[in-house]
Design an enzyme around this catalytic site. Structure first.
Site, mmCIF file in Angstrom:
data_model
loop_
_atom_site.group_PDB
_atom_site.id
_atom_site.type_symbol
_atom_site.label_atom_id
_atom_site.label_comp_id
_atom_site.label_asym_id
_atom_site.label_seq_id
_atom_site.Cartn_x
_atom_site.Cartn_y
_atom_site.Cartn_z
ATOM 1 N N CYS A 29 0.813 -1.222 0.000
ATOM 2 C CA CYS A 29 0.000 0.000 0.000
ATOM 3 C C CYS A 29 0.842 1.266 0.000
ATOM 4 O O CYS A 29 0.297 2.368 -0.078
ATOM 5 C CB CYS A 29 -0.946 -0.004 1.192
ATOM 6 S SG CYS A 29 -2.227 -1.264 1.057
ATOM 7 N N CYS B 118 -13.196 0.616 8.886
ATOM 8 C CA CYS B 118 -12.439 0.017 7.783
ATOM 9 C C CYS B 118 -12.662 0.759 6.473
ATOM 10 O O CYS B 118 -13.773 1.190 6.161
ATOM 11 C CB CYS B 118 -12.868 -1.442 7.597
ATOM 12 S SG CYS B 118 -12.779 -2.443 9.097
ATOM 13 N N LYS C 76 -10.429 6.058 4.413
ATOM 14 C CA LYS C 76 -11.653 5.621 5.077
ATOM 15 C C LYS C 76 -12.904 6.026 4.305
ATOM 16 O O LYS C 76 -13.864 5.257 4.215
ATOM 17 C CB LYS C 76 -11.695 6.211 6.495
ATOM 18 C CG LYS C 76 -12.982 5.974 7.260
ATOM 19 C CD LYS C 76 -13.190 4.493 7.522
ATOM 20 C CE LYS C 76 -14.628 4.167 7.810
ATOM 21 N NZ LYS C 76 -15.512 4.200 6.654
ATOM 22 N N HIS D 227 -9.811 3.443 -1.342
ATOM 23 C CA HIS D 227 -8.445 2.922 -1.285
ATOM 24 C C HIS D 227 -8.176 1.879 -2.374
ATOM 25 O O HIS D 227 -8.154 0.686 -2.104
ATOM 26 C CB HIS D 227 -8.196 2.325 0.100
ATOM 27 C CG HIS D 227 -6.828 1.775 0.314
ATOM 28 N ND1 HIS D 227 -5.701 2.303 -0.273
ATOM 29 C CD2 HIS D 227 -6.395 0.723 1.079
ATOM 30 C CE1 HIS D 227 -4.637 1.605 0.118
ATOM 31 N NE2 HIS D 227 -5.036 0.644 0.926
#
Length: 381
Positions: free
Chosen positions: A78, A202, A324, A328
């Protein structure tokens, strides 16, 4: 940095990498004040975690009409996006390249939600020990979060404050995936994913692409009279397996990457006016406040409780909505942070601050074993 653009982050079921990448590159080109002739681009770096559409470097070259330049694929979990920026920056700084394109993209929703984390986990975990135990991303970050809550005095409510803040920031971001407000009570009542993370702690699964254009100081005025300067970059690593980590309440790669970036920029944490911080899970943002030097050790709960990291606060973090709420797609995330900060430093952001000077982008990835930090500024030195 003289141009920046990105797609919406969302579930692009009708689009693949071959469509998303040229969309981001075209928006980047349109943002260049004095225009961009694509024949000026001398090299490109493409950050993509998974090759859902096939050979990444060739797809970038083919879909964007860049068949006559070298294209290098970067993959670093990431941290991929900011690491791609770092690699291109070094090429420009070396004098070998005057005009460099950086693209990040991923299509997470190429497969079902049930299988995605398992398919991707093998790329970003230790597959000998951690992966067979079920340590996909939520589980391995949860180990850090649980220990951090135990030692720091922070609570689930403080984690919820991070999620609530970032959702509120995303409301005005047209590129964000989750543009709705939530409350602390909703976060605390949400179904458990893995203790201590509930659903609203998440990041969502996202598709998207982002692009920035880096040029040398000598040619910058061909493209704009208001460039954003890349002042510092850093990359840090740590042990891969969790049983080998010495402290579960900090991310050493972030500390190392931030230290290198601050040193290169010649500034310290107190100079940062706005930051995009990797909040793949709410507690990760709390821990990262400390690792980036925004507060003292175990001071993150007080920082977020004070409101300092909101748009109205003294230390705004994730005005885009963060991972969030903005979303992502891993390869695109770090590049998109630079897009957001480029716009913020030029006065064009959706949550625009008053004349920020220094901005910081931060990723952490893999089994919490790699981190990349980029520092941007309106000032050359």
């Amino acid at each position: 940095m003289v141009g920046a653009g990105m797609t919406e982050f969302k579930e692009h079921f009708d689009l693949g990498i071959k469509e998303l990448v040229p969309m981001a590159v075209s928006e980047m080109a349109a943002s260049v004040d004095k225009g961009l002739d694509r024949s000026d681009i001398e090299a490109a770096w493409f950050g993509e975690l998974t090759t859902s559409d096939g050979f990444p470097a060739g797809i970038l070259a083919d879909s964007c009409g860049l068949l006559d330049i070298p294209v290098t694929r970067v993959e670093n979990a990431c941290a991929t996006g900011n690491d791609a920026v770092r690699n291109a920056m070094y090429a420009v700084a070396s004098g070998i390249v005057d005009v460099a394109l950086v693209v990040g993209a991923d299509k997470v929703r190429e497969s079902s939600s049930r299988s995605t984390f398992w398919e991707w986990a093998a790329l970003t975990r230790d597959v000998a020990w951690d992966y067979p135990l079920g340590l996909v991303a939520p589980a391995n970050f949860a180990l850090h979060a649980a220990r951090y809550l135990h030692e720091s005095g922070a609570t689930r409510e403080h984690m919820a404050m991070v999620a609530v803040k970032n959702h509120r920031h995303a409301l005005t971001n047209p590129k964000a995936q989750l543009r709705f407000e939530i409350t602390v009570e909703q976060v605390l009542r949400a179904p458990t994913v893995v203790e201590p993370f509930g659903l609203y702690d998440c990041t969502p699964q996202s598709d998207g692409a982002a692009a920035v254009l880096l040029v040398s100081e000598e040619v910058a005025d061909r493209y704009t009279d208001r460039p954003v300067w890349v002042r510092g970059v850093g990359l840090g690593l740590d042990r891969v397996m969790h049983q080998h980590k010495q402290d579960m309440t900090s991310f050493p790669p972030t500390v190392k990457a931030a230290r290198a970036a601050y040193a290169m920029a010649g500034i310290g944490p107190a100079d940062i006016d706005v930051a995009e911080v990797h909040d793949c899970f709410s507690a990760v943002e709390l821990i990262s406040y400390e690792d980036l030097g925004f507060c003292d050790r175990f001071g993150a709960a007080a920082l977020v409780e004070s409101g300092a990291t909101t748009f109205e606060g003294s230390r705004p973090v994730n005005l885009s909505g963060g991972l969030k709420a903005k979303g992502h797609p891993p390869g695109a995330t770090g590049v998109s942070q630079n897009v957001e900060l480029f716009e913020q430093l030029r006065g064009d952001a959706h949550n625009q601050l008053d004349t920020p000077t220094y901005a910081l982008a931060h990723n952490i990835g893999g089994p919490t074993a790699v981190s990349a930090v980029t520092i941007l500024s309106t000032e050359k030195d």
